[in-house]
Design an enzyme around this catalytic site. Structure first.
Site, PDB file in Angstrom:
ATOM      1  N   GLU A 229       0.886  -1.169   0.000  1.00 54.92           N
ATOM      2  CA  GLU A 229       0.000   0.000   0.000  1.00 54.92           C
ATOM      3  C   GLU A 229       0.921   1.215   0.000  1.00 54.92           C
ATOM      4  O   GLU A 229       1.502   1.562   1.018  1.00 54.92           O
ATOM      5  CB  GLU A 229      -0.897  -0.065   1.244  1.00 54.92           C
ATOM      6  CG  GLU A 229      -2.167   0.727   1.075  1.00 54.92           C
ATOM      7  CD  GLU A 229      -2.002   2.167   1.490  1.00 54.92           C
ATOM      8  OE1 GLU A 229      -1.590   2.979   0.629  1.00 54.92           O
ATOM      9  OE2 GLU A 229      -2.250   2.483   2.663  1.00 54.92           O
ATOM     10  N   CYS A 263      -2.044   8.833   2.669  1.00 57.10           N
ATOM     11  CA  CYS A 263      -1.872   8.281   1.318  1.00 57.10           C
ATOM     12  C   CYS A 263      -3.112   8.558   0.482  1.00 57.10           C
ATOM     13  O   CYS A 263      -3.013   8.774  -0.716  1.00 57.10           O
ATOM     14  CB  CYS A 263      -1.563   6.791   1.384  1.00 57.10           C
ATOM     15  SG  CYS A 263      -2.628   5.884   2.484  1.00 57.10           S
TER      16      CYS A 263
HETATM   17  P1  NDP Z   1       9.202   5.047   4.200  1.00 55.56           P
HETATM   18  O1  NDP Z   1       8.401   4.505   3.118  1.00 55.56           O
HETATM   19  O2  NDP Z   1      10.675   5.144   3.997  1.00 55.56           O
HETATM   20  O3  NDP Z   1       8.936   4.194   5.527  1.00 55.56           O
HETATM   21  C1  NDP Z   1       7.841   3.311   5.705  1.00 55.56           C
HETATM   22  C2  NDP Z   1       8.308   2.071   6.429  1.00 55.56           C
HETATM   23  O4  NDP Z   1       9.212   1.337   5.594  1.00 55.56           O
HETATM   24  C3  NDP Z   1       9.102   2.372   7.695  1.00 55.56           C
HETATM   25  O5  NDP Z   1       8.852   1.361   8.639  1.00 55.56           O
HETATM   26  C4  NDP Z   1      10.538   2.308   7.227  1.00 55.56           C
HETATM   27  O6  NDP Z   1      11.452   2.083   8.267  1.00 55.56           O
HETATM   28  C5  NDP Z   1      10.465   1.153   6.257  1.00 55.56           C
HETATM   29  N1  NDP Z   1      11.497   1.144   5.214  1.00 55.56           N
HETATM   30  C6  NDP Z   1      11.987   2.191   4.527  1.00 55.56           C
HETATM   31  N2  NDP Z   1      12.891   1.781   3.626  1.00 55.56           N
HETATM   32  C7  NDP Z   1      12.995   0.454   3.749  1.00 55.56           C
HETATM   33  C8  NDP Z   1      13.793  -0.547   3.115  1.00 55.56           C
HETATM   34  N3  NDP Z   1      14.659  -0.255   2.141  1.00 55.56           N
HETATM   35  N4  NDP Z   1      13.640  -1.825   3.502  1.00 55.56           N
HETATM   36  C9  NDP Z   1      12.772  -2.145   4.472  1.00 55.56           C
HETATM   37  N5  NDP Z   1      11.996  -1.261   5.116  1.00 55.56           N
HETATM   38  C10 NDP Z   1      12.097   0.037   4.762  1.00 55.56           C
HETATM   39  O7  NDP Z   1       8.629   6.445   4.624  1.00 55.56           O
HETATM   40  P2  NDP Z   1       9.347   7.780   5.118  1.00 55.56           P
HETATM   41  O8  NDP Z   1       9.110   7.891   6.563  1.00 55.56           O
HETATM   42  O9  NDP Z   1      10.768   7.943   4.711  1.00 55.56           O
HETATM   43  O10 NDP Z   1       8.482   8.816   4.299  1.00 55.56           O
HETATM   44  C11 NDP Z   1       8.883   9.139   2.980  1.00 55.56           C
HETATM   45  C12 NDP Z   1       7.721   9.249   2.044  1.00 55.56           C
HETATM   46  O11 NDP Z   1       7.010   8.020   2.005  1.00 55.56           O
HETATM   47  C13 NDP Z   1       6.656  10.250   2.424  1.00 55.56           C
HETATM   48  O12 NDP Z   1       7.032  11.537   2.109  1.00 55.56           O
HETATM   49  C14 NDP Z   1       5.485   9.729   1.617  1.00 55.56           C
HETATM   50  O13 NDP Z   1       5.580  10.135   0.291  1.00 55.56           O
HETATM   51  C15 NDP Z   1       5.654   8.235   1.689  1.00 55.56           C
HETATM   52  N6  NDP Z   1       4.802   7.620   2.726  1.00 55.56           N
HETATM   53  C16 NDP Z   1       3.642   7.058   2.343  1.00 55.56           C
HETATM   54  C17 NDP Z   1       2.789   6.512   3.273  1.00 55.56           C
HETATM   55  C18 NDP Z   1       1.503   5.886   2.891  1.00 55.56           C
HETATM   56  O14 NDP Z   1       0.587   5.828   3.712  1.00 55.56           O
HETATM   57  N7  NDP Z   1       1.371   5.358   1.698  1.00 55.56           N
HETATM   58  C19 NDP Z   1       3.110   6.561   4.702  1.00 55.56           C
HETATM   59  C20 NDP Z   1       4.381   7.140   5.012  1.00 55.56           C
HETATM   60  C21 NDP Z   1       5.181   7.650   4.039  1.00 55.56           C
HETATM   61  P3  NDP Z   1      12.316   3.295   8.872  1.00 55.56           P
HETATM   62  O15 NDP Z   1      11.366   4.273   9.437  1.00 55.56           O
HETATM   63  O16 NDP Z   1      13.153   2.632   9.899  1.00 55.56           O
HETATM   64  O17 NDP Z   1      13.108   3.859   7.731  1.00 55.56           O
END
Ligand code: NDP
Length: 455
Positions: A229, A263
């Site tokens: 998602e 989102c």
């Molecule tokens: P991320 O997508 O980076 O983080 C979401 C989750 O994924 C966190 O638990 C994060 O861990 C984990 N994660 C990130 N990179 C990896 C990887 N390579 N392998 C495994 N797990 C990973 O979100 P951000 O906080 O950096 O936000 C950045 C952008 O993401 C936002 O600006 C927005 O555009 C989008 N976003 C979208 C959401 C939605 O509801 N669809 C929700 C949140 C963000 P960790 O925090 O430890 O990096």
């Protein structure tokens, strides 16, 4: 061991320190979870439902404490955090009540003496979750997954470990046996090792495209199922026969939801020429009235979740302006501590502009003029994403046709901003991900759809 330090985005002050789990500890926990699965999968639906209803009660009984943790860790308004806890209780009760029916075996007539479709749990499922709805995103996975007989592991976003531990504790307090749902305090670089473990059968991720792609690639290389998602750049179409006052209010509400960090928040507003000026005036008036401040107070918006996320949004605004966008509201970082950003409106946005092409995950609205209905639909669909979409028109038949036949997204609404509901499937297409959460579709994502044939 590496420490995770949480920061209150409203003040910039440190909140707490958490120790990351070592790989050895994680491995032990996965084994314990796997062991739990061998017993949990044999429990009855009625037993699981009793515990899940208790989880709903625990949530409701402690909603002030849980809401405060969310507000402190990621800045959402306290009143919206209370609503989020209540919604988590709803999804727990919904699956407690319906899981048995959703996963009932179905007999199919063939040449066999008996043939049927049954649903059996897969085992340990890893959830990689984001900070924007720190409780809801997890419960909407956990409630159906545990009711189906799976066990869960949570890797939550690094800025919300307090919420992650609360979730584990809700299940513990509700009486779920130890390791039915386990929080792992780990960094994203440790996720691959978790996926490598033979006990982990599948993964779900909510978050950004790059995170989704990393987890899905890693899981895919081991032939493990994923549900993704991801983000969206949801278009809201305003047609000439729309109730403009209502449309402007709905558009404002959706864009500013969770300080623009949702989102399924409206991101692009595609308005037909005939009503463009009228809509823009009303929309701007409403956006300008949004109050911003301490999220514990009765305000419309708190800070964004982190300073770097706020700066990223501002960078998108600046890049959009360089490419010709006009800022008609907001667009400047306030001169005060915390990750605050004002309600912002961009116009004069054309293809190739960052505000046209990228997801802006903050309170920034892009208003685009369309020639007519056909042009509006074309612009709405001119995106790599496909999570939600909405159309405003007084002609409900036309609205339904556009939602059903024309808009390329997973959740298409008419005259109402897009929101999730346990009774309806939720998810996207294209770069917004795949698979569905909620409804009976959600509970069937992490099961073995088994064919049983008796000659
Ligand atoms: P991320 O997508 O980076 O983080 C979401 C989750 O994924 C966190 O638990 C994060 O861990 C984990 N994660 C990130 N990179 C990896 C990887 N390579 N392998 C495994 N797990 C990973 O979100 P951000 O906080 O950096 O936000 C950045 C952008 O993401 C936002 O600006 C927005 O555009 C989008 N976003 C979208 C959401 C939605 O509801 N669809 C929700 C949140 C963000 P960790 O925090 O430890 O990096």
């Amino acid at each position: 061991m590496k420490k995770i330090i949480t920061i209150n985005p409203a003040t910039g002050h440190e909140l707490n320190e958490y120790e990351s789990f070592s790989d050895e500890k994680v491995s032990k926990l996965i084994s314990a979870t796997q062991k739990r699965f061998s017993e949990w999968k044999r429990t009855s639906f009625s037993h699981r439902a009793e515990l899940m209803n208790k989880a709903a009660k625990v949530l409701e009984d402690n909603k002030e404490e849980y809401a405060e943790m969310m507000t402190q860790e990621m800045g959402k308004t306290y009143k919206s955090a209370i609503g989020e806890v209540e919604k988590c209780a709803w999804v727990c009760r919904y699956y407690a009540e319906n899981a048995a029916e959703f996963l009932k075996s179905e007999e199919v007539e063939t040449e066999a003496s008996k043939s049927k479709i049954c649903y059996r749990p897969l085992g340990v499922v890893l959830a990689v979750m984001p900070w924007n709805y720190p409780l809801w995103q997890v419960f909407r996975f956990a409630a159906p997954a545990l009711m189906a007989g799976n066990v869960g592991l949570l890797k939550h976003a690094s800025n919300v470990p307090g919420c992650a531990l609360i979730i584990e504790d809700v299940f513990r307090q509700a009486g779920f046996p130890e390791n039915t749902f386990t929080t792992l305090i780990i960094s994203s670089s440790q996720v691959e090792k978790v996926l490598d473990h033979s006990a982990v059968k599948a993964a779900t991720l909510t978050g950004s495209g790059p995170a989704g792609s990393a987890v899905a690639s890693s899981a895919g290389s081991k032939i493990k199922k994923t549900v993704l998602e991801l983000g969206g750049s949801d278009p809201y179409i305003v047609l000439e026969d729309a109730d403009i006052e209502w449309a402007a209010e709905q558009c404002k509400t959706s864009r500013l939801l969770n300080t623009g960090q949702s989102c399924i928040g409206a991101k692009r507003f595609v308005v037909v020429d005939e009503v463009y000026d009228e809509f823009l005036e009303k929309f701007k008036e409403k956006m300008a009235l949004a109050s911003v401040g301490d999220p514990m107070d009765d305000v419309d918006m708190g800070p964004m979740a982190r300073i770097d996320l706020r700066d990223e949004v501002h960078d998108q605004v600046e890049r959009s302006v360089k490419k010709g966008a006009k800022v008609i509201l907001g667009g400047e970082i306030p001169n005060k501590p915390g990750a605050f950003y004002p309600a912002t409106i961009l116009t004069n946005v054309k293809p190739g502009n960052p505000a046209y092409e990228e997801e802006i995950f903050g309170p920034v609205a892009t208003v685009i003029k369309a020639k007519d209905e056909e042009d509006a639909i074309r612009i709405a669909n001119d995106t790599e994403f496909g999570l939600g979409a909405c159309v405003f028109t007084k002609d409900l038949e036309k609205g339904e046709r556009i939602a059903e036949e024309e808009l390329n997204a997973g959740c298409c609404f008419v005259n109402q901003f897009v929101k999730s509901d346990p009774r309806l499937p939720f998810g996207g297409i294209n770069a917004s991900g795949y698979g569905r959460e909620l409804s009976y579709y959600g509970i069937r994502e992490f099961v073995n759809i088994k064919t049983v044939y008796v000659k």
